[in-house]
Design a protein around this motif. Structure first.
Motif, short mmCIF file in Angstrom:
data_model
loop_
_atom_site.label_atom_id
_atom_site.label_comp_id
_atom_site.label_asym_id
_atom_site.label_seq_id
_atom_site.Cartn_x
_atom_site.Cartn_y
_atom_site.Cartn_z
N VAL A 170 0.86 -1.20 0.00
CA VAL A 170 0.00 0.00 0.00
C VAL A 170 0.89 1.24 0.00
N GLN A 172 1.29 4.21 1.93
CA GLN A 172 0.89 4.73 3.23
C GLN A 172 1.81 5.90 3.55
N PRO A 179 1.18 -2.73 4.65
CA PRO A 179 0.30 -1.94 5.52
C PRO A 179 0.66 -2.12 6.99
N LYS A 253 -9.80 4.02 2.56
CA LYS A 253 -8.65 4.93 2.71
C LYS A 253 -8.55 5.44 4.13
N CYS A 257 -3.53 5.29 4.09
CA CYS A 257 -3.36 4.44 2.91
C CYS A 257 -4.15 5.02 1.75
N TYR A 260 -3.30 0.65 -3.36
CA TYR A 260 -2.78 -0.68 -3.05
C TYR A 260 -2.44 -1.42 -4.34
#
Lengths: 287, 142
Positions: A170, A172, A179, A253, A257, A260
């Motif tokens: 992801v 982030q 993640p 979201k 994040c 993906y």
């Protein structure tokens, strides 16, 4: 019985201690759906071994499988290609054949299976013909190993690169990584927080299996960058290993994040920072 | 199914047909079946000719097998090195977790006796399944 033992320690552990700057990350992988691709060398070696084995195989005992005088026996023997027998006064360039039970014992035996009735013409006429799935004797047509998602390079799909292990990555806080979810206190173990975090991130319809409760790696971050020695305000991220078994990952979201992707090891190398990849490289499968 | 009827001549002009089992040449069926089954496991007339490699072919064969051994060995060594790295990684993470929170460390290292791979996890096959990925998963309500 130790749960019922009263003492200072027992009381102390029941109170959750708040933790700061601790996160738990998840390496969520999709296991290969088809067998790995064989290399050119492996392909040739297997072919060589197969030919050797066939050359050294005993003759197929057809009299055991087909009763004499039956239709099956006739169809089988008509489908075979028989070698020429040795004759007097005839010169054979590849040597004199030695035939035993309809097989030249100098070479491998080629068994031809008689085709089932009704399938001989269908295969030639149209490839787009709808298969009758109830017909057990239909010719075997395997699905392609390259899927639609591979052709369109859809990196959100779980059906891409079937022969490889895919990992969930992801974006982030503007960094491509596995993640991660914050651990507020020590009331819940790391893997539970990871599983709950995944459910929040990817939706409820997710069947995820955690391999072990033990974290597999520690990543140390400071100001959004991977560091070797952790400063006071740095973030610790413990990685938990788990597999996705079923369900669709739909990104909510949250936790910073934004995007993906399901990526293989090589694609992760291109997508992430070199320092980050170096740290997680040993955890990724080469298949 | 039946053999030629035998006529039994009795005294007088009385002809009578008697049905009997056909007499086959060779072994009786039970013995024949045993012979067939034994012939399957017997090497008689079924063995191929012995493979006699020329010197050049033999060298080729040895080279191929050695190359295969080298490839396998390299693969195995790479796997072992990766396992070692993974072990170090796990050890580092757990040593750190122990200092951060003893409680979390104990929870993470609790023995998971009887844990198995889930049955739904797919075993790789040569070609993909017709149903594809199972998207419509709904968790069981407990």
């Amino acid at each position: 019985m130790s749960h019922f033992k009263w003492g200072r320690r027992c009381l102390a552990t029941n109170v959750a201690t708040p933790l700061s700057n601790v996160q738990t990350g998840v390496i969520l992988s999709r296991v290969p759906q088809v067998t790995p691709e064989v290399t050119d060398f492996e392909q040739k070696f297997y072919k060589y071994q197969d030919e050797l084995e066939r050359r050294l195989m005993w003759t197929f005992p057809r009299w055991f499988y087909f009763k004499k005088g039956t239709v099956a026996e006739r169809e089988f023997s008509q489908a075979q290609k028989y070698p020429l027998p040795a004759r007097d006064g005839v010169w054979f360039p590849k040597g004199k054949p030695e035939i035993r039970h309809g097989r030249d014992r100098r070479f491998k035996e080629n068994i031809v299976l008689p085709k089932a009735e009704g399938h001989e013409k269908q295969g030639e006429s149209s490839a787009t013909q709808v298969e009758n799935l109830d017909d057990a004797s239909r010719p075997i047509k395997p699905l392609p190993r390259v899927t639609e998602a591979d052709k369109t390079n859809n990196q959100h799909s779980l059906e891409r690169k079937l022969s490889r292990t895919l990992y969930l990555l992801v974006r982030q806080n503007n960094m491509w990584k596995f993640p991660a979810f914050p651990v507020p206190d020590d009331s819940k173990p790391l893997h539970t927080i990871a599983e709950e975090g995944l459910k929040n991130l990817g939706g409820e319809k997710l069947n995820v299996w955690t391999v072990s409760h033990t974290p597999t790696a520690l990543l140390k971050f400071s100001n959004g960058k991977l560091v070797h020695d952790l400063p006071q305000d740095g973030i610790r991220e413990y990685l938990i290993r788990s597999h996705i078994i079923a369900g669709e990952f739909q990104l909510n979201k949250i936790d910073g994040c934004e995007e993906y992707k399901w990526l293989t090891r090589e694609e992760i190398q291109q997508q992430t920072d070199p320092a980050y990849f170096e740290k997680i490289d040993c955890l990724l499968s080469k298949v | 199914m039946f053999g030629a009827a035998r006529t039994v001549q009795k005294s007088g002009a009385n002809l009578q047909f008697v049905r009997t089992k056909r007499i086959r040449a060779g072994l009786d069926p039970v013995a024949q079946r045993v012979v067939t089954q034994l012939s399957v496991i017997s090497a008689n007339r079924k063995m191929p000719k012995m493979l006699k490699l020329s010197k050049e072919d033999f060298v080729k064969h040895v080279t191929v097998m050695r190359a295969w051994g080298v490839v396998r060995k390299e693969k195995k060594q790479a796997e072992e090195a990766q396992l070692k790295q993974q072990y170090e990684s796990i050890k580092e993470a757990n040593e750190d977790l122990k200092h951060v929170s003893q409680k979390l460390f104990e929870a993470a290292n609790k023995l998971e006796i009887g844990k198995r791979f889930p049955l739904e996890l797919r075993v790789p096959t040569e070609y993909p399944s017709r149903s594809g990925w199972f998207y419509d998963y709904t968790p069981r309500k407990l």
